[in-house]
Design a protein around this motif. Sequence first.
Motif, PDB file in Angstrom:
ATOM      1  N   GLU A  69       0.830  -1.211   0.000  1.00 27.79           N
ATOM      2  CA  GLU A  69       0.000   0.000   0.000  1.00 27.79           C
ATOM      3  C   GLU A  69       0.862   1.257   0.000  1.00 27.79           C
ATOM      4  OE1 GLU A  69      -3.628   0.488   2.126  1.00 27.79           O
ATOM      5  OE2 GLU A  69      -3.639  -1.603   2.801  1.00 27.79           O
ATOM      6  N   TRP A  92      -9.896  -3.178  -4.880  1.00 27.77           N
ATOM      7  CA  TRP A  92      -8.435  -3.129  -4.769  1.00 27.77           C
ATOM      8  C   TRP A  92      -7.983  -3.580  -3.387  1.00 27.77           C
ATOM      9  CZ3 TRP A  92      -4.803  -0.094  -1.998  1.00 27.77           C
ATOM     10  CH2 TRP A  92      -3.492  -0.137  -2.483  1.00 27.77           C
ATOM     11  N   TRP A  95      -8.745  -7.519  -2.828  1.00 23.74           N
ATOM     12  CA  TRP A  95      -7.837  -8.449  -3.484  1.00 23.74           C
ATOM     13  C   TRP A  95      -6.405  -8.283  -2.997  1.00 23.74           C
ATOM     14  CZ3 TRP A  95      -9.558 -12.629  -5.600  1.00 23.74           C
ATOM     15  CH2 TRP A  95     -10.869 -12.660  -6.069  1.00 23.74           C
ATOM     16  N   LEU A  96      -6.022  -7.072  -2.695  1.00 27.48           N
ATOM     17  CA  LEU A  96      -4.679  -6.849  -2.159  1.00 27.48           C
ATOM     18  C   LEU A  96      -4.454  -7.688  -0.909  1.00 27.48           C
ATOM     19  CD1 LEU A  96      -2.173  -4.852  -2.636  1.00 27.48           C
ATOM     20  CD2 LEU A  96      -3.133  -3.578  -0.722  1.00 27.48           C
ATOM     21  N   HIS A  97      -5.447  -7.701  -0.025  1.00 30.20           N
ATOM     22  CA  HIS A  97      -5.287  -8.406   1.243  1.00 30.20           C
ATOM     23  C   HIS A  97      -5.714  -9.871   1.161  1.00 30.20           C
ATOM     24  CE1 HIS A  97      -3.896  -4.903   3.386  1.00 30.20           C
ATOM     25  NE2 HIS A  97      -4.826  -4.205   2.767  1.00 30.20           N
ATOM     26  N   ALA A 163      -2.821  -5.080  -6.722  1.00 25.68           N
ATOM     27  CA  ALA A 163      -3.588  -6.264  -6.338  1.00 25.68           C
ATOM     28  C   ALA A 163      -3.169  -7.477  -7.160  1.00 25.68           C
ATOM     29  CB  ALA A 163      -5.084  -6.005  -6.497  1.00 25.68           C
ATOM     30  N   SER A 166       0.217  -8.671  -5.737  1.00 28.42           N
ATOM     31  CA  SER A 166       0.104  -9.371  -4.461  1.00 28.42           C
ATOM     32  C   SER A 166      -0.504 -10.759  -4.629  1.00 28.42           C
ATOM     33  CB  SER A 166      -0.731  -8.545  -3.482  1.00 28.42           C
ATOM     34  OG  SER A 166      -0.036  -7.381  -3.093  1.00 28.42           O
TER      35      SER A 166
END
Length: 238
Positions: A69, A92, A95-97, A163, A166
């Motif tokens: 981030e 975002w 999906w990033l996490h 995203a 990651s």
Amino acid sequence: MIRLHHCHETRSMRTLWMLNELGLEYELKTYPFDRTLRAPQYLSLNPSGRVPTLEINGEVIWESGAITEFLAENHSPDRLWRRPDDPDRADWLTWLHFAETISQHTAALTQQHVVLYEDWMRSPTIMKIEARRLEKCFDAIEGRLSTPVENRDYLLTSGFSAADISVGQAVYMGRHFARIEPYPELCKWYERITDRPSFQASLPPDDARLYEQEFYEPWPENRPDDAESAGAATGRAG
């Protein structure tokens, strides 16, 4: 000054891919995948004793999602980041996490197949359960990429972002334990994002890989040597 503390084929590969995608100059400090990260000098940077740790302009950040981030917001606000008022902002973040959900199952499988050094320590049951959980994660990605949206080449409608990096890195690791071939849309997306020069530059040398096999099959229950292994375990336990 940017310095990344890194172990090959771990979550820090996610940060390395980000740095390469951003075209930033950095110093890479690579560690073996062992107790070196528990040394007091390293723990003074990262009290969790894990990677990645990123030193950047006097700051120290040591959680991969936070690093992603930070880099996206500060170095690629119009490409890899999604602003708070962007229609894709919630997706975002999701999906990033979600990458960490994938990674926790891969970490459990890495421990079972790679880290534990005696067969009697390993559990075929855990291997099978965690591999199935990985498949459930791949189901979610396949469902997302199968959504009938024009130009659905990436996880977000608005295009490639952090995203994809990651989740892509998490799939790179997870595919050692759950096959991606049954997921056609995931396969096309994975090929698309890993063809990027920034990903290729993040791969480890052949002689420095954590995963010595391309794929690790779950062990069957009641292996022929289970009784012998159990006896050995009992003997070790005294």
